[in-house]
Motif scaffolding. Structure first.
Motif, PDB file in Angstrom:
ATOM      1  N   LEU A  32       0.829  -1.201   0.000  1.00 24.60           N
ATOM      2  CA  LEU A  32       0.000   0.000   0.000  1.00 24.60           C
ATOM      3  C   LEU A  32       0.869   1.258   0.000  1.00 24.60           C
ATOM      4  O   LEU A  32       0.605   2.202  -0.752  1.00 24.60           O
ATOM      5  N   ARG A  33       1.923   1.269   0.815  1.00 25.43           N
ATOM      6  CA  ARG A  33       2.845   2.415   0.826  1.00 25.43           C
ATOM      7  C   ARG A  33       3.487   2.615  -0.539  1.00 25.43           C
ATOM      8  O   ARG A  33       3.606   3.733  -1.028  1.00 25.43           O
ATOM      9  N   GLN A  34       3.928   1.505  -1.154  1.00 27.10           N
ATOM     10  CA  GLN A  34       4.557   1.572  -2.475  1.00 27.10           C
ATOM     11  C   GLN A  34       3.574   2.130  -3.509  1.00 27.10           C
ATOM     12  O   GLN A  34       3.919   3.001  -4.297  1.00 27.10           O
ATOM     13  N   GLN A  40       1.636   9.208  -5.908  1.00 30.14           N
ATOM     14  CA  GLN A  40       2.022  10.594  -5.601  1.00 30.14           C
ATOM     15  C   GLN A  40       3.059  11.110  -6.593  1.00 30.14           C
ATOM     16  O   GLN A  40       3.021  12.275  -6.986  1.00 30.14           O
ATOM     17  N   GLN A  41       3.968  10.255  -7.004  1.00 29.31           N
ATOM     18  CA  GLN A  41       4.982  10.674  -7.972  1.00 29.31           C
ATOM     19  C   GLN A  41       4.372  10.962  -9.336  1.00 29.31           C
ATOM     20  O   GLN A  41       4.842  11.846 -10.060  1.00 29.31           O
ATOM     21  N   HIS A  46      -1.251  20.049  -8.248  1.00 30.05           N
ATOM     22  CA  HIS A  46      -2.512  20.632  -7.774  1.00 30.05           C
ATOM     23  C   HIS A  46      -3.506  19.558  -7.319  1.00 30.05           C
ATOM     24  O   HIS A  46      -4.454  19.845  -6.592  1.00 30.05           O
ATOM     25  N   ASN A  47      -3.304  18.294  -7.718  1.00 27.80           N
ATOM     26  CA  ASN A  47      -4.185  17.189  -7.289  1.00 27.80           C
ATOM     27  C   ASN A  47      -3.639  16.434  -6.075  1.00 27.80           C
ATOM     28  O   ASN A  47      -4.321  15.569  -5.525  1.00 27.80           O
ATOM     29  N   LEU A  48      -2.429  16.766  -5.657  1.00 23.28           N
ATOM     30  CA  LEU A  48      -1.765  16.025  -4.591  1.00 23.28           C
ATOM     31  C   LEU A  48      -2.551  16.016  -3.270  1.00 23.28           C
ATOM     32  O   LEU A  48      -2.703  14.959  -2.666  1.00 23.28           O
ATOM     33  N   PRO A  49      -3.089  17.158  -2.807  1.00 32.52           N
ATOM     34  CA  PRO A  49      -3.843  17.115  -1.536  1.00 32.52           C
ATOM     35  C   PRO A  49      -5.053  16.176  -1.589  1.00 32.52           C
ATOM     36  O   PRO A  49      -5.342  15.470  -0.616  1.00 32.52           O
ATOM     37  N   VAL A  50      -5.746  16.141  -2.724  1.00 33.24           N
ATOM     38  CA  VAL A  50      -6.915  15.265  -2.864  1.00 33.24           C
ATOM     39  C   VAL A  50      -6.454  13.799  -2.845  1.00 33.24           C
ATOM     40  O   VAL A  50      -7.060  12.949  -2.175  1.00 33.24           O
ATOM     41  N   LEU A  51      -5.373  13.520  -3.562  1.00 28.41           N
ATOM     42  CA  LEU A  51      -4.832  12.165  -3.596  1.00 28.41           C
ATOM     43  C   LEU A  51      -4.384  11.724  -2.205  1.00 28.41           C
ATOM     44  O   LEU A  51      -4.684  10.606  -1.764  1.00 28.41           O
ATOM     45  N   GLN A  52      -3.681  12.592  -1.500  1.00 32.87           N
ATOM     46  CA  GLN A  52      -3.193  12.242  -0.161  1.00 32.87           C
ATOM     47  C   GLN A  52      -4.345  11.989   0.800  1.00 32.87           C
ATOM     48  O   GLN A  52      -4.278  11.078   1.635  1.00 32.87           O
TER      49      GLN A  52
END
Length: 134
Positions: A32-34, A40-41, A46-52
């Motif tokens: 899951l971490r991988q 994330q990479q 601009h989509n990173l906060p939603v993905l996180q």
């Protein structure tokens, strides 16, 4: 678990199908971490906060599932141990060993555990005395 040390059996039946019994929790977390790192990479900034946030919810769901399976496994083990203790008490009672009968009373269980320990020590002394006589 007052009857736990009374139990002599070392094997419990397996029930396939859960993360815990297959020993996959560590692998699941690592995978899951991988997966999260790769996503994330590949994600646009601009989509990173939603993905996180979605990944955090996914991680929490997996951790919740693991905790629930652990709780269910613990309950299953306790019930199996209780059955094994009752079987052991019944067997010893049928064999005519004084002080043994099926009970869940903690004080009576403690007495039975002490009786088993005494029997074990007497048996060890008997074996040692037999070897010394040879």
């Amino acid at each position: 678990m007052p009857g736990l040390t009374l139990l002599l059996c070392q094997h419990l039946p397996e029930c396939p199908g859960t993360l815990l019994e297959k020993g996959h929790t560590l692998m699941l977390r690592q995978a899951l971490r991988q997966k999260h790192q790769e996503a994330q990479q590949a994600c646009r900034p601009h989509n990173l906060p939603v993905l996180q946030a979605a990944q955090q919810r996914e991680l929490e769901a997996v951790e919740h599932r693991i905790r629930e399976e652990q709780r269910a496994m613990d309950q299953k083990i306790v019930l199996e141990l209780d059955r094994k203790v009752a079987d052991q008490q019944s067997t010893l009672e049928k064999a005519g060993v004084a002080g043994f009968y099926v009970t869940t009373n903690p004080q009576e269980l403690t007495l039975q555990m002490n009786l088993l320990e005494l029997i074990r020590k007497l048996q060890q002394r008997g074996c040692q005395a037999g070897k010394a006589a040879l």
